[in-house]
Design a protein around this motif. Structure first.
Motif, PDB file in Angstrom:
ATOM      1  N   ILE A  52       0.873  -1.097   0.027  1.00 48.44           N
ATOM      2  CA  ILE A  52       0.244  -0.172  -0.060  1.00 48.44           C
ATOM      3  C   ILE A  52       0.959   1.311  -0.039  1.00 48.44           C
ATOM      4  CG2 ILE A  52      -1.600   1.325   1.562  1.00 48.44           C
ATOM      5  CD1 ILE A  52      -2.911  -1.364   2.133  1.00 48.44           C
ATOM      6  N   GLY A  53       1.973   1.206   0.608  1.00 51.40           N
ATOM      7  CA  GLY A  53       2.912   2.140   0.710  1.00 51.40           C
ATOM      8  C   GLY A  53       3.487   2.495  -0.827  1.00 51.40           C
ATOM      9  N   ARG A  56       0.872   4.412  -2.669  1.00 58.80           N
ATOM     10  CA  ARG A  56       0.692   5.807  -2.513  1.00 58.80           C
ATOM     11  C   ARG A  56       1.722   6.352  -3.095  1.00 58.80           C
ATOM     12  NH1 ARG A  56      -2.345   6.921   3.233  1.00 58.80           N
ATOM     13  NH2 ARG A  56      -2.438   8.854   1.808  1.00 58.80           N
ATOM     14  N   LYS A  57       3.041   5.984  -2.905  1.00 58.63           N
ATOM     15  CA  LYS A  57       4.122   6.777  -3.436  1.00 58.63           C
ATOM     16  C   LYS A  57       4.183   6.689  -4.880  1.00 58.63           C
ATOM     17  CE  LYS A  57       8.920   5.986  -2.871  1.00 58.63           C
ATOM     18  NZ  LYS A  57       9.297   5.339  -4.197  1.00 58.63           N
ATOM     19  N   ASP A  60       0.283   7.639  -6.535  1.00 61.38           N
ATOM     20  CA  ASP A  60      -0.521   8.816  -5.814  1.00 61.38           C
ATOM     21  C   ASP A  60      -1.819   8.300  -5.596  1.00 61.38           C
ATOM     22  OD1 ASP A  60       1.562  10.456  -6.506  1.00 61.38           O
ATOM     23  OD2 ASP A  60       0.914  10.949  -8.273  1.00 61.38           O
ATOM     24  N   VAL A  61      -2.171   7.126  -4.958  1.00 56.24           N
ATOM     25  CA  VAL A  61      -3.296   6.706  -4.494  1.00 56.24           C
ATOM     26  C   VAL A  61      -4.053   7.300  -3.476  1.00 56.24           C
ATOM     27  CG1 VAL A  61      -4.759   4.637  -3.836  1.00 56.24           C
ATOM     28  CG2 VAL A  61      -3.012   4.323  -5.601  1.00 56.24           C
ATOM     29  N   HIS A  62      -5.328   7.843  -3.510  1.00 59.12           N
ATOM     30  CA  HIS A  62      -5.964   8.721  -2.746  1.00 59.12           C
ATOM     31  C   HIS A  62      -6.218   7.868  -1.335  1.00 59.12           C
ATOM     32  CE1 HIS A  62      -9.235  11.227  -1.020  1.00 59.12           C
ATOM     33  NE2 HIS A  62      -8.811  12.029  -2.033  1.00 59.12           N
ATOM     34  N   PRO A  63      -6.222   8.641  -0.448  1.00 56.83           N
ATOM     35  CA  PRO A  63      -6.399   7.857   1.062  1.00 56.83           C
ATOM     36  C   PRO A  63      -7.605   7.217   0.930  1.00 56.83           C
ATOM     37  CG  PRO A  63      -5.457  10.279   1.391  1.00 56.83           C
ATOM     38  CD  PRO A  63      -5.863  10.021  -0.106  1.00 56.83           C
ATOM     39  N   VAL A  66      -7.317   3.823  -0.478  1.00 58.24           N
ATOM     40  CA  VAL A  66      -6.412   3.019   0.347  1.00 58.24           C
ATOM     41  C   VAL A  66      -7.442   2.512   1.380  1.00 58.24           C
ATOM     42  CG1 VAL A  66      -4.656   3.202   2.226  1.00 58.24           C
ATOM     43  CG2 VAL A  66      -4.322   4.170  -0.141  1.00 58.24           C
ATOM     44  N   GLU A  67      -8.248   3.390   2.090  1.00 58.73           N
ATOM     45  CA  GLU A  67      -9.125   2.644   2.956  1.00 58.73           C
ATOM     46  C   GLU A  67     -10.230   1.734   2.450  1.00 58.73           C
ATOM     47  OE1 GLU A  67     -10.953   6.125   5.321  1.00 58.73           O
ATOM     48  OE2 GLU A  67     -12.691   4.700   5.364  1.00 58.73           O
ATOM     49  N   TYR A  81     -10.670  10.251  -8.841  1.00 60.29           N
ATOM     50  CA  TYR A  81      -9.801  10.790  -8.194  1.00 60.29           C
ATOM     51  C   TYR A  81      -9.159  11.699  -9.264  1.00 60.29           C
ATOM     52  CZ  TYR A  81     -11.256   7.928  -4.264  1.00 60.29           C
ATOM     53  OH  TYR A  81     -12.037   7.050  -3.453  1.00 60.29           O
TER      54      TYR A  81
END
Lengths: 337, 337, 337, 337, 337
Positions: A52-53, A56-57, A60-63, A66-67, A81
């Protein structure tokens, strides 16, 4: 294949060359994404925190996305997004697959897939092995499929494979409904039949609930709300949408057939009850009349002339027999037996 | 007629001349298509691989449309590809036709027809002989029909013939429902009645599922999303749409009538059950009371004065008779018999 | 009146003069139509081929509209052809009218009316005498009605008369449903009640099927898709639409009331069945206990001390009586009788 | 108050002064209407022909609106005529009011109100005394209500009072449904319960039919299709609409609860029937077995050794007793008693 | 915390400083509101008249919104007034909370929350302690949540917490439905099962009625009809909307499952009834035949040869035994026992 077993990262370069990235290169994906003409496909099985890190890095996946990944059990949907769309879909797990998600424990095992699409890349995330992803990767690697050069084409390939997986489930349901109807018309209305009805109904409800939003997803993609889909690929998404509509049509037909079958069952049961009660009534009368005659000649009155008739007994027996035969015939004619 | 038996290619030239193409000319259709004013109708029965090759080469059929041809069992629909529309429809097969497609084996046999229309041509593909296509070709050849000079007119002629084929099926259903109602009100609630209910329901569901998307097809054509339909022909497609709406209205009416009939059946059955139980209760009482009396005078007490009365026996019989008559009358008045 | 009995052609001239055309003038109607301010109303009963020829020649009726005339049993609709609208509607035939059309033989007899409207003329075609047309013609002739000077006004007058004819039918249905409810709550659940339920349901379905598209017709006219309706007349068409919505509302209410009544019927029947079964159980027990006692004292054991008791017999009878009374009271208290 | 008892005409002048018009001034209302800033409220009870004449003369009421007034029983609606809107609504009549209109004689008595609104005036027409109109007039006279200075505000005040009148009806229904549920779960399934179910259903249907179009009326007003409603008053109409939606939501909930209760009733009845039949079966067996034993020892065979046993009789009685006890216990354990 | 226990007023200043206002400062809130970048959150528990006065004075709350506050039991909705939006929502009260509002006393206890949002402030009003508000205030105070700097973010935080509270309720319902199904298939159809069905149905209806308008609220916010929601927060409201759709989907699924279960119950009951009646019929016949035989040999005819046969008695017993065994076997084979 990359070093970590739950990662597969493939890149098709503009010239058509296909290469899988190793662990070290994963951290450079954001660079690759900037090269025009590259198509990156990252597939993640059982995403851990470090995966998941990475998402995101590098992407640029949106929080919120991720949730959703962490909570799972999302509704099929397209979330938009900035610069990225997230599509949630469910594939039918084939027998033997281990970690299948089925929201309520009923119906065919379904596997959740999250797809992140943006300019030049598609990331697929699933839990447990995904037959759909494996099959599409196979085709992608061999480049049998002319579609495999754009993100839209790749997305279509995955979703088409997902939808195709539902047809065998429908065939299976159709067979079970036919068999159910045969059982009910054949008079088997026991507990197992009922359990089967309930189980089929649950499955139909479950499938409808999963597939109706997938149709909406296909429609969203078709209406070009996702800018990654080129004109040339649109007919393919139209086809995808048509297939989903067909599947849902079929589910509605099955629901109506099961309902008709249940109504038939109720009618059969009521008719049977009537038949049984007629028989009970007829039998009661047929047996009580001679019993009454026997009771009469069992009375102890001093002067009952019939008792001393030489033929009294056989005549009495004959009367009883006639009563039984006559009443039996009467009810037989009325079709009460 | 062309050389290959499953091919008929007709061309109407601008001057009105009608000619059928032979095998050699088939490969030149793409040339013909470019001539303004020509109207080409190619009809293919049981398409083989070489026929599909012809379609791809001469009519630029899209790979997805080819896939649909190969898979069959498509939903009625209009698919729009660049320069070409593909319309899928289902005709009612007449008795005796061999290869009829009926998705679930129930209802009237339906024959799938794929129509490819573009500027100056219509290609019809079907499996087994198609009465609709034969009839329209007859009219087209004799040019009775003024419509036969444009693609839109030809398309209308085919679809109109398809829809007209559904009316006899509706009439047949209507008769069967009337007969069903008579049977139920007449008290015949056996298994065959039930089987008929289920069979009618299935047919209605099946027909609705086939015809509802055909109405959508007609609506799409009517809304002029297909550019091949000229203004002068629009009223004809309006008429086609009206007919389909009427057919669907009728199907809904039949569905409601069958539902009402089933409800009636349930009521009839319940009423019958009550009547039977009343009769059973009445008969039980009527027969048990004299049996009790006989039992009393069958007791062996030493001093039972009635037993020695000269008229004891006839009086006892009379009491029993009176009990039977009185109770019988009582229940008769209550309408329990 | 014209020479041919099935023709009435009236013309209102700009000055207000009203004249009926004779046979010879019929062929000149196309000339009259060109005169501004003239309002022509041609009414045709039982159109024959020559009438249809007249329609085609003088009013340029479209071939499809002619086909509808010949086939009859059209859905209520507005068909728009260049320069002409064709409206199909159904009036309620009053008792005694002969040739009434009722698609399925149930419900009130309905008479089909085809109206052709264009600039300056209205043509009404019907089969058998039409009370609606006669009534409107009466008013039109006497010019009581200020509306009678434009095509829109005349069209409104006809359609309003059509809709008004449905209200007595509704009142009749309402009464029959009230009576039905009384019968069911009153316990009459026989076959005639059921037949009445089925008949009311059929009628409601039939009426709904005829009236729902008529509402759509009114809405089409209201939305000004027909250019012949002037601003001043719009409120009248709004009123027509409101009336049709009210009729349909009423039909839906009746449908729900019939459904509620049927549900009530089912409940009543079930409750009755329970009551009957309780009574049967109670009677069985009440009669079997003394029978058992009588059976006991009917046994032939040599030493049964009670048999020789002087009061044995009356005591036994008393015990039986007490058993009957006690059990009877017991079940009476439980409200099982 | 004016001279005629069924007339109340109030005028609020721009300065805030409130005055009631006398008979003579009524004929001058059209003059008053032209004065800017005046707000006229004319209330008519039981309109007679002369009142209708007044409406036509002073307020230019359209002939169709007059017809609606004369026919009554209109659907709640907003009719728009040039310069005037006519709103039909229904208030709940309070107990004791005499002339209440209830279309089908069921449900709470409803009073029809016709409201004519135009620039600077509101005319309310009703039959029998209207509590709603009296209450609003009271508030209007005392000018407690800041809204009372514009036509929009006055219209809101009347409609709000109308809607508020429905809440007690809902509360009453809610209580009756709760009581009904208690009765059914408590086993009271007699005719009165059923009659109550039918009565509640009728009332719900009736209310829904009256209130659903009133919601549409509120929506029409809210969508600003009536130009008399200023911006400042819009939130009030939004509130009105919300209230009507809440009332309809509540009605739907009640409908579903009644349906659930009826289903429960059917289930209770079926379960009870099963329990009764089990008991009947058990009792039949328990009583027939000793009767059979008694029958056996009542046979007249010459050599039946048991008959001469000294303990024959008590043993036989004991066997019967044991049979009764044993079978009774058996069925008790199976919970059939 | 402020002086009055039912007030909490927090202000986040532009630099990020968070401070709670004391009683004296409350009267100055309208000044604070004018400072750009300040975010004020005023939370009121159990609003008294003075609190409402504060709302009117400091936040310009519209009289209608005040009325809603005083009446309570509003439908979930977004009301838009100039410069302010009022949102009504319902949270699930956790066990132990005292003053929970549940409109009809059924289902989970729900707590009404009114939210007033405008530029730079949010006012929350509730009755009894609100777990949702406490939790969000905790997060807001600690500023874990990056969203807590704008009104839109704060509003989302509150509504998200509200929606999350419904998921445990759904899980609880799912378990109860599963348990219900087990009970019914397991044959427990007693009153408690029925009561549970009714209770689950009521809860589902209640929840649906509360949640469907909350979805509409989320949709209104999402469609950007509330200008306070910035672009960056939109995905969060999309997520909120998705969650509500999921909850409602789930409720619909539960409703269908309960319906299926009830249908199953009816079928089970009917089948059981049939089985019982078959058993009753079989037992009646099995016991009545030997009783008849015993009755025959209990007759008192003078010449009944069998009576003097030495083996008469045992043979008669054997015949009875054979009759019982034979009939028992016959019915056993027919599966009637």
């Amino acid at each position: 294949m990359t070093g970590r077993p739950n990662h597969v990262a493939l890149v098709r370069f503009p010239g058509g060359e296909l290469r899988s990235l190793d662990e070290a290169e994963l951290g450079q994906i954001d660079k690759l994404r900037e090269k025009p003409g590259c198509l990156i496909w990252l597939d993640i099985t059982d995403p851990a925190d470090e995966d998941i890190g990475l998402l995101r890095k590098e992407f640029d996946v949106h929080p919120l996305a991720v949730e959703d990944l962490q909570l799972r059990k999302q509704r099929p949907k397209v979330d938009t997004y900035p610069g990225q769309h997230v599509i949630v879909t469910y594939e039918v797990r084939r027998a033997g697959d281990e970690e299948a998600t089925s929201a309520d424990g009923d119906g065919p095992a379904l596997g959740e897939i999250h797809l992140f699409v943006g300019a030049g890349y598609l990331v697929s995330v699933h839990w447990g092995p995904s037959a759909v992803v494996s099959d599409v990767r196979e085709r992608f690697s061999k480049r049998k499929d002319a579609l495999g050069t754009t993100v839209g084409g790749l997305l279509y390939a995955v979703l088409d494979e997902v939808v195709d997986g539902y047809f065998p489930v429908l065939d299976d349901l159709s067979e079970r409904i036919d068999e159910l109807e045969d059982r009910i018309v054949g008079g088997n209305q026991g507990g197992s039949t009922l359990r089967e009805v309930l189980s089929i109904k649950r499955e139909l409800l479950q499938l409808r609930r999963t597939l109706a939003p997938q149709r909406d997803v296909a429609n969203t993609l078709l209406r070009r709300e996702v800018e990654l889909i080129e004109d040339a690929i649109l007919p393919y998404f139209q086809d995808l949408y048509d297939h989903l509509v067909r599947v849902l049509d079929q589910l509605d037909l099955y629901r109506d057939l099961v309902a008709a079958t249940l109504d038939a069952n109720l009618s059969v049961t009521s008719n049977n009850l009537n038949a049984i009660m007629k028989r009970l009534t007829a039998l009661t009368v047929v047996l009580m009349v001679p019993t009454l005659i026997a009771g009469i000649y069992g009375m102890n009155f001093h002067s009952m002339p019939e008792l001393s008739w030489p033929l009294g007994y056989p005549v009495a027996l004959a009367v009883m027999g006639l009563a039984i035969a006559g009443l039996g015939l009467f009810f037989w004619r009325k079709d009460w037996f």
